[in-house]
Scaffold this active site. Structure first.
Site, mmCIF file in Angstrom:
data_model
loop_
_atom_site.group_PDB
_atom_site.id
_atom_site.type_symbol
_atom_site.label_atom_id
_atom_site.label_comp_id
_atom_site.label_asym_id
_atom_site.label_seq_id
_atom_site.Cartn_x
_atom_site.Cartn_y
_atom_site.Cartn_z
ATOM 1 N N GLY A 1 -71.616 1.402 28.326
ATOM 2 C CA GLY A 1 -72.425 2.189 29.244
ATOM 3 C C GLY A 1 -71.665 2.591 30.418
ATOM 4 O O GLY A 1 -70.861 1.537 31.197
ATOM 5 N N GLY B 1 -59.347 10.552 34.600
ATOM 6 C CA GLY B 1 -60.397 10.677 33.681
ATOM 7 C C GLY B 1 -61.696 10.572 34.280
ATOM 8 O O GLY B 1 -61.952 9.881 35.268
ATOM 9 N N VAL C 1 -67.685 6.693 32.007
ATOM 10 C CA VAL C 1 -67.040 5.549 33.034
ATOM 11 C C VAL C 1 -66.716 6.097 34.298
ATOM 12 O O VAL C 1 -67.220 5.858 35.530
ATOM 13 C CB VAL C 1 -66.329 4.844 32.358
ATOM 14 C CG1 VAL C 1 -65.739 3.478 33.490
ATOM 15 C CG2 VAL C 1 -66.699 4.149 31.302
ATOM 16 N N ALA D 1 -57.879 13.172 37.887
ATOM 17 C CA ALA D 1 -57.419 13.832 37.292
ATOM 18 C C ALA D 1 -58.404 14.026 35.918
ATOM 19 O O ALA D 1 -58.938 13.147 35.428
ATOM 20 C CB ALA D 1 -56.158 13.518 36.634
ATOM 21 N N LYS E 1 -60.448 -5.290 20.909
ATOM 22 C CA LYS E 1 -60.787 -6.381 21.825
ATOM 23 C C LYS E 1 -60.617 -7.750 21.335
ATOM 24 O O LYS E 1 -60.293 -8.632 22.410
ATOM 25 C CB LYS E 1 -62.497 -6.293 22.138
ATOM 26 C CG LYS E 1 -62.846 -5.167 22.826
ATOM 27 C CD LYS E 1 -64.455 -4.708 22.744
ATOM 28 C CE LYS E 1 -64.739 -3.326 23.403
ATOM 29 N NZ LYS E 1 -65.897 -3.041 23.065
ATOM 30 N N ILE F 1 -69.393 -7.565 31.447
ATOM 31 C CA ILE F 1 -69.389 -9.075 31.318
ATOM 32 C C ILE F 1 -68.151 -9.584 32.084
ATOM 33 O O ILE F 1 -67.127 -9.336 31.497
ATOM 34 C CB ILE F 1 -69.489 -9.637 29.991
ATOM 35 C CG1 ILE F 1 -70.916 -8.937 29.487
ATOM 36 C CG2 ILE F 1 -69.773 -11.187 30.006
ATOM 37 C CD1 ILE F 1 -71.224 -9.391 27.924
HETATM 38 N N1 LIG Z 1 -68.500 3.964 27.619
HETATM 39 C C1 LIG Z 1 -68.215 2.714 27.570
HETATM 40 O O1 LIG Z 1 -69.217 2.266 27.510
HETATM 41 C C2 LIG Z 1 -67.136 2.154 27.605
HETATM 42 C C3 LIG Z 1 -65.697 2.611 27.588
HETATM 43 N N2 LIG Z 1 -64.737 1.905 27.937
HETATM 44 C C4 LIG Z 1 -63.182 2.620 27.845
HETATM 45 O O2 LIG Z 1 -63.379 3.360 28.845
HETATM 46 C C5 LIG Z 1 -62.376 4.571 28.745
HETATM 47 C C6 LIG Z 1 -63.221 6.011 29.076
HETATM 48 O O3 LIG Z 1 -64.494 5.669 28.235
HETATM 49 P P1 LIG Z 1 -65.605 6.862 28.332
HETATM 50 O O4 LIG Z 1 -65.590 7.236 29.616
HETATM 51 O O5 LIG Z 1 -66.856 6.550 27.684
HETATM 52 O O6 LIG Z 1 -64.656 8.289 27.853
HETATM 53 P P2 LIG Z 1 -65.228 9.692 27.928
HETATM 54 O O7 LIG Z 1 -64.837 10.537 26.698
HETATM 55 O O8 LIG Z 1 -66.801 9.683 28.399
HETATM 56 O O9 LIG Z 1 -64.300 10.060 29.364
HETATM 57 C C7 LIG Z 1 -63.219 10.339 29.064
HETATM 58 C C8 LIG Z 1 -62.748 11.558 29.799
HETATM 59 O O10 LIG Z 1 -61.410 11.732 30.246
HETATM 60 C C9 LIG Z 1 -60.907 12.863 30.039
HETATM 61 N N3 LIG Z 1 -59.576 13.249 29.687
HETATM 62 C C10 LIG Z 1 -58.987 13.189 28.441
HETATM 63 N N4 LIG Z 1 -57.521 13.503 28.532
HETATM 64 C C11 LIG Z 1 -57.389 13.745 29.679
HETATM 65 C C12 LIG Z 1 -56.142 13.830 30.451
HETATM 66 N N5 LIG Z 1 -54.986 14.031 29.858
HETATM 67 N N6 LIG Z 1 -56.292 13.998 31.744
HETATM 68 C C13 LIG Z 1 -57.561 13.742 32.464
HETATM 69 N N7 LIG Z 1 -58.750 13.630 31.845
HETATM 70 C C14 LIG Z 1 -58.537 13.484 30.641
HETATM 71 C C15 LIG Z 1 -62.042 13.438 29.202
HETATM 72 O O11 LIG Z 1 -61.945 14.991 29.303
HETATM 73 C C16 LIG Z 1 -63.183 12.883 29.455
HETATM 74 O O12 LIG Z 1 -64.221 13.485 30.413
HETATM 75 C C17 LIG Z 1 -62.089 4.437 27.277
HETATM 76 O O13 LIG Z 1 -60.916 3.795 27.199
HETATM 77 C C18 LIG Z 1 -63.056 3.451 26.485
HETATM 78 O O14 LIG Z 1 -62.587 2.932 25.543
HETATM 79 C C19 LIG Z 1 -64.638 0.701 27.845
HETATM 80 C C20 LIG Z 1 -65.777 0.056 27.985
HETATM 81 C C21 LIG Z 1 -67.129 0.439 27.579
HETATM 82 N N1 LIG Z 2 -67.699 1.968 22.453
HETATM 83 C C1 LIG Z 2 -67.715 0.524 22.901
HETATM 84 C C2 LIG Z 2 -67.952 0.855 24.482
HETATM 85 C C3 LIG Z 2 -67.429 -0.523 25.215
HETATM 86 O O1 LIG Z 2 -66.329 -0.848 24.912
HETATM 87 C C4 LIG Z 2 -69.033 -0.171 22.434
HETATM 88 O O2 LIG Z 2 -69.844 0.310 21.615
HETATM 89 O O3 LIG Z 2 -69.129 -1.317 22.758
HETATM 90 NA NA NA Z 3 -65.584 -7.393 30.893
#
Ligand SMILES: NC(=O)C1=CN([C@@H]2O[C@H](COP(=O)(O)OP(=O)(O)OC[C@H]3O[C@@H](n4cnc5c(N)ncnc54)[C@H](O)[C@@H]3O)[C@@H](O)[C@H]2O)C=CC1
Ligand SMILES: N[C@@H](CC=O)C(=O)O
Ligand code: NA
Length: 437
Positions: A311, A17, A21, A50, A209, A140
């Site tokens: 973020g 992914g 992040v 990937a 969470k 955090i």
């Molecule tokens: N954005 C945030 O502030 C935070 C996110 N997270 C967690 O981090 C993880 C990622 O979040 P984001 O980056 O925000 O999501 P995002 O939606 O921006 O990125 C996920 C990426 O994975 C890709 N993807 C989906 N299926 C796939 C596959 N089969 N193979 C390869 N790539 C694939 C998507 O195309 C996308 O680019 C999630 O579990 C989210 O809950 C955790 C804390 C904070």
């Molecule tokens: N979508 C979540 C991202 C972090 O876990 C949030 O808004 O806190």
């Molecule tokens: Na943390």
């Protein structure tokens, strides 16, 4: 100046992914390469990323990109970092990695809260590491303190703001009066919201969470299904105004408590819901996408963790911290903490959980009304802490704040009050937290 030791065999990392992040993980891995090598004792080498659409990732060297996540895990890699999100294919991919003895770092709270047990079992079977600091409260450091620093103490309560998107929305409703839709759009643009923001707004993200926090705090497997969940969709401008009038703020709280029942037996209660807290409470000053979590432990007393909970860059910081930890374990041998679920406590239903309510009513302004309302509270054995009545012509505004009572009794009280002919409207009903009952 001491010389750096020569680095050993590279630790080979696969990233699954590359969205909000993942992009930041790639940037930090590149920018901090020398420091990471020194800290780990070996180079940390990103060997593949990937993605779903390779032509959309100009920030990643083309030779690293693949659409075959399973093939990448199967290749010669030591650590798999998962930032895809969601249950499938993340679950299948991470189980394959762990079963093959590859360490896993993930930010995926939804997956951990639903299938954490299965992942831990796969990790234990092969001796691989499973780290997930980014999954709760972003940057955090919270899970490592719970899993390691507080492992010798007895945690009694964890309460906090663990969803940045909803805190961003509630802060705006309280501050600028911006509309719900505008604020959600902004949170999405800033990369705080989940791929489907209803996961944030309806409390699923915070509930996942809370399940992870309760599992670690109470050494018990708690899943998302065990968590009582209410989101912020039903929070109205009237609720926010009612809170403001009483010197309170509305926050979406995750609350995990250790409870002792009538027989002396222990149970836990785990819940996510909006609540009014006094403006003097430290959580009331946590605004925007910031998160803050209070932990109470018998020996340590009260601890507070505060910082950026969402973020790309803040979350990538937590991912990189975990990556360094698992890479070090690979270099020096040994592994991080396993799952600790020996206490196996039951989760108490919400109805049996003691809570406090704030109820704001529009009532007929005539004698005996207050007595009628008070009688319904008494009938349900709910004791009243504060009553405020203000006349407004034919009607009056009546605000009642209760002492602590079983949530089911409070709910029945409100249902019955809503049906009284003297009650014109139930303006706002919300739980109250953060003050003595
Ligand atoms: N954005 C945030 O502030 C935070 C996110 N997270 C967690 O981090 C993880 C990622 O979040 P984001 O980056 O925000 O999501 P995002 O939606 O921006 O990125 C996920 C990426 O994975 C890709 N993807 C989906 N299926 C796939 C596959 N089969 N193979 C390869 N790539 C694939 C998507 O195309 C996308 O680019 C999630 O579990 C989210 O809950 C955790 C804390 C904070
Ligand atoms: N979508 C979540 C991202 C972090 O876990 C949030 O808004 O806190
Ligand atoms: Na943390």
């Amino acid at each position: 100046m001491s010389e750096r030791k020569p680095a050993g065999r590279p630790v080979r990392v696969a990233l699954l992914g590359c969205g909000t992040v993942g992009t930041e993980v790639v940037r930090l891995l590149h920018e901090q390469a020398d420091d990471l090598t020194a800290r780990v004792g070996a180079p940390v080498e990103l060997v593949g990323v990937a993605v779903r659409r390779p032509n959309k990732h100009r920030e990643v060297p083309a030779e690293l990109l693949t659409t075959d996540a399973a093939g990448l895990i199967d290749s010669d890699v030591d650590v798999v970092v998962e930032v895809i999100g969601g249950i499938e294919p993340a679950r299948t991919l991470l189980l394959a990695a762990l079963r093959a003895g590859k360490s896993v770092v993930t930010a995926n709270k939804a997956l951990l809260a639903e299938h954490g047990g299965e992942l831990f079992e796969a990790a234990d079977a092969s001796g691989a590491d499973l780290y997930f600091e980014a999954a709760v409260a972003g940057a955090i450091p919270l899970l490592r303190p719970l899993r390691e620093s507080l492992a010798g103490d007895r945690i009694t309560r964890v309460m906090g703001i663990v969803n940045g998107t909803t805190n961003f929305i509630l802060s705006a409703m309280d501050g600028t009066g911006a509309s719900y839709a505008e604020t959600l759009e902004e949170a999405t643009q800033l990369g705080y919201a989940e791929a489907d923001p209803t996961a944030d707004v309806d409390g699923f993200d915070a509930a996942a969470k809370a399940a992870i926090l309760a599992s670690l705090a109470f050494h018990t497997r708690v899943t998302a299904a065990d968590v009582h969940r209410e989101g912020i969709a039903s929070v109205t401008a009237a609720d926010v105004a009612a809170a403001r009038e009483l010197g309170r703020a509305v926050k979406l709280l995750a609350i995990c408590e250790r409870e002792v029942d009538e027989t002396g037996g222990e149970a836990v209660s785990v819940r996510v819901h909006p609540a009014m807290i006094p403006r003097s409470h430290p959580l009331a000053g946590v605004n925007g996408a910031f998160n803050a979590v209070f932990v109470e432990a018998e020996a340590a007393g009260q601890l507070m963790f505060y910082g950026q909970g969402a973020g790309g860059a803040p979350t990538a910081s937590a991912v990189l911290g975990d990556l360094v930890a698992v890479a070090r374990n690979r270099v020096v041998g040994g592994r991080g903490p396993r799952e600790s679920a020996y206490a196996d406590l039951s989760v108490r239903p919400m109805g049996q959980t003691p809570t406090r309510y704030h109820v704001s009513l529009d009532v007929a302004d005539r004698s005996g009304v207050l007595a009628q309302v008070a009688a319904v509270f008494a009938e349900h054995d709910v004791s009243i802490a504060v009553v405020r009545q203000q006349g407004r012509g034919e009607d009056a505004s009546l605000v009642v704040v209760t002492h602590s009572a079983q949530d089911s009794a409070l709910q029945s009280t409100v249902d019955k009050i809503a049906g009284l002919p003297v009650v014109r409207e139930v303006v706002s009903v919300m739980r109250v937290e953060g003050e003595e009952s």
